[in-house]
Scaffold this motif. Structure first.
Motif, PDB file in Angstrom:
ATOM      1  N   HIS A 182       0.838  -1.204   0.000  1.00  9.97           N
ATOM      2  CA  HIS A 182       0.000   0.000   0.000  1.00  9.97           C
ATOM      3  C   HIS A 182       0.871   1.253   0.000  1.00  9.97           C
ATOM      4  CE1 HIS A 182      -3.414   2.628   0.842  1.00  9.97           C
ATOM      5  NE2 HIS A 182      -2.633   3.225   1.729  1.00  9.97           N
ATOM      6  N   VAL A 183       1.913   1.248   0.826  1.00  9.61           N
ATOM      7  CA  VAL A 183       2.801   2.413   0.905  1.00  9.61           C
ATOM      8  C   VAL A 183       3.495   2.648  -0.431  1.00  9.61           C
ATOM      9  CG1 VAL A 183       4.888   3.352   1.976  1.00  9.61           C
ATOM     10  CG2 VAL A 183       3.181   2.176   3.384  1.00  9.61           C
ATOM     11  N   LEU A 184       4.022   1.579  -1.018  1.00  4.49           N
ATOM     12  CA  LEU A 184       4.858   1.711  -2.211  1.00  4.49           C
ATOM     13  C   LEU A 184       4.072   1.836  -3.517  1.00  4.49           C
ATOM     14  CD1 LEU A 184       7.669  -0.874  -1.391  1.00  4.49           C
ATOM     15  CD2 LEU A 184       7.808   1.615  -1.257  1.00  4.49           C
ATOM     16  N   ARG A 185       2.779   1.439  -3.516  1.00  2.00           N
ATOM     17  CA  ARG A 185       2.053   1.467  -4.778  1.00  2.00           C
ATOM     18  C   ARG A 185       0.606   1.942  -4.690  1.00  2.00           C
ATOM     19  NH1 ARG A 185       0.362  -4.109  -7.521  1.00  2.00           N
ATOM     20  NH2 ARG A 185      -1.256  -3.840  -5.920  1.00  2.00           N
ATOM     21  N   ASP A 186      -0.130   1.474  -3.706  1.00  2.00           N
ATOM     22  CA  ASP A 186      -1.587   1.585  -3.756  1.00  2.00           C
ATOM     23  C   ASP A 186      -2.176   2.829  -3.107  1.00  2.00           C
ATOM     24  OD1 ASP A 186      -1.681  -0.777  -5.146  1.00  2.00           O
ATOM     25  OD2 ASP A 186      -1.978  -2.011  -3.358  1.00  2.00           O
ATOM     26  N   CYS A 187      -1.421   3.515  -2.272  1.00  2.00           N
ATOM     27  CA  CYS A 187      -1.951   4.742  -1.685  1.00  2.00           C
ATOM     28  C   CYS A 187      -2.247   5.744  -2.809  1.00  2.00           C
ATOM     29  CB  CYS A 187      -0.964   5.334  -0.690  1.00  2.00           C
ATOM     30  SG  CYS A 187      -1.677   6.643   0.343  1.00  2.00           S
ATOM     31  N   THR A 188      -3.294   6.532  -2.624  1.00  2.72           N
ATOM     32  CA  THR A 188      -3.787   7.393  -3.706  1.00  2.72           C
ATOM     33  C   THR A 188      -2.695   8.236  -4.342  1.00  2.72           C
ATOM     34  OG1 THR A 188      -5.913   7.508  -2.581  1.00  2.72           O
ATOM     35  CG2 THR A 188      -5.478   9.154  -4.295  1.00  2.72           C
ATOM     36  N   ASP A 189      -1.932   8.948  -3.531  1.00  2.00           N
ATOM     37  CA  ASP A 189      -0.896   9.837  -4.052  1.00  2.00           C
ATOM     38  C   ASP A 189       0.211   9.056  -4.746  1.00  2.00           C
ATOM     39  OD1 ASP A 189      -0.187  12.543  -4.366  1.00  2.00           O
ATOM     40  OD2 ASP A 189       1.343  12.362  -2.822  1.00  2.00           O
TER      41      ASP A 189
END
Length: 212
Positions: free
Chosen positions: A19-26
Motif C-alpha cells: 500500500h505504501v509503495l504502490r496503492d496509496c492514492t498519491d
C-alpha cells in the motif's frame, strides 16, 4: 508501520508495504505518471509485494516500459522515505519532487559508472579484504569513507587499494554514523572516545578474532 495500522496519508486503508509503495492514492498517481500506460494494468493488479517487485525488475529491461530497474528501486526508496518523513518529522513532499530527486540520483549514479568504467583497479580486479578494519601496513595510509571517493585522488601517481568492510564487521563505524544523525552539521573531533564506542570496539574485535 504506524501503531494503528491505518495509512497516515489516506486514512482509509490498512497500511501494508505494498500500500505504501504502490496503492496509496498519491503514490498511485506518481507511478501512473512514469509508467507506460500499456503496462499499468499489470503493474497495479499484482497482489503481493514479492510478485510486484519481481515483475517490475523483469519489465525494467524493456525500453518501452519507460522505467529501468535502477529508477524503480530509487523511486521505491524515495516513496518509503517520504512516508517516514511524514510520520516522524511532519514533512511532506509532492510527487514531482520525488520523481525529480529519483531521476537526479540516477543521473549521478550513471555519471559515476561512466567515470569509473575506464579505471584499472590495480590490474587484476578487486582484492578480497579482511572481514574487519585493521591498522594499515607500514608506509600505507588508511582512509575510511562511507562509500565516497575522489576520482582526482584515485588517478594520482600512487598505489591505491579499495576494499569494502561490511557494517556487521565494523560496528564501531556504524555506531559513529548513527550518533552523527543527532549531531549538528560540520566537523566533529572527539578528544576522547565515547564510552559506547569503546564497547563497540571490544565487540568488533572479540567477534572477529573468534572467527580466525
Amino acid at each position: 508501520m504506524s501503531a494503528d495500522n491505518i495509512c497516515s496519508w489516506c486514512n482509509s486503508t490498512v497500511e501494508s508495504s505494498l500500500h505504501v509503495l504502490r496503492d496509496c492514492t498519491d503514490t498511485g498517481q506518481l507511478w501512473g505518471s512514469v509508467i507506460n500506460t500499456r503496462y499499468q494494468r499489470d503493474f497495479f493488479n499484482l497482489r503481493t509485494i514479492d510478485d510486484w517487485i519481481s515483475w517490475n525488475l523483469k519489465q525494467g529491461k524493456k525500453l518501452e516500459f519507460q522505467m529501468n530497474n535502477g529508477l524503480f528501486m530509487v523511486l521505491c526508496w524515495n516513496i518509503w522515505k517520504r512516508r517516514n518523513e511524514r510520520i516522524f518529522e511532519g514533512k511532506s513532499r509532492f510527487n514531482e519532487c520525488i520523481i525529480a530527486q529519483a531521476k537526479g540520483m540516477m543521473s549521478c549514479l550513471e555519471r559515476v559508472q561512466t567515470k569509473t568504467s575506464s579505471i584499472n583497479w590495480y590490474g587484476n580486479g578487486i582484492q578480497n579484504c579482511d572481514l574487519r578494519w585493521k591498522p594499515s601496513e607500514t608506509s600505507w595510509v588508511s582512509l575510511c569513507v562511507d562509500g565516497a571517493f575522489s576520482m582526482t585522488m584515485i588517478r594520482r601517481a600512487w598505489e591505491i587499494r579499495i576494499c569494502q568492510i561490511s557494517r556487521d564487521a565494523n560496528v564501531a563505524a556504524d555506531h559513529l554514523a548513527k550518533q552523527a544523525l543527532d549531531a549538528w552539521l560540520g566537523l566533529h573531533i572527539l578528544s576522547f572516545p565515547m564510552e559506547s564506542l569503546g564497547r563497540c570496539m571490544d565487540n568488533t574485535y572479540t567477534v572477529n578474532e573468534s572467527r580466525v
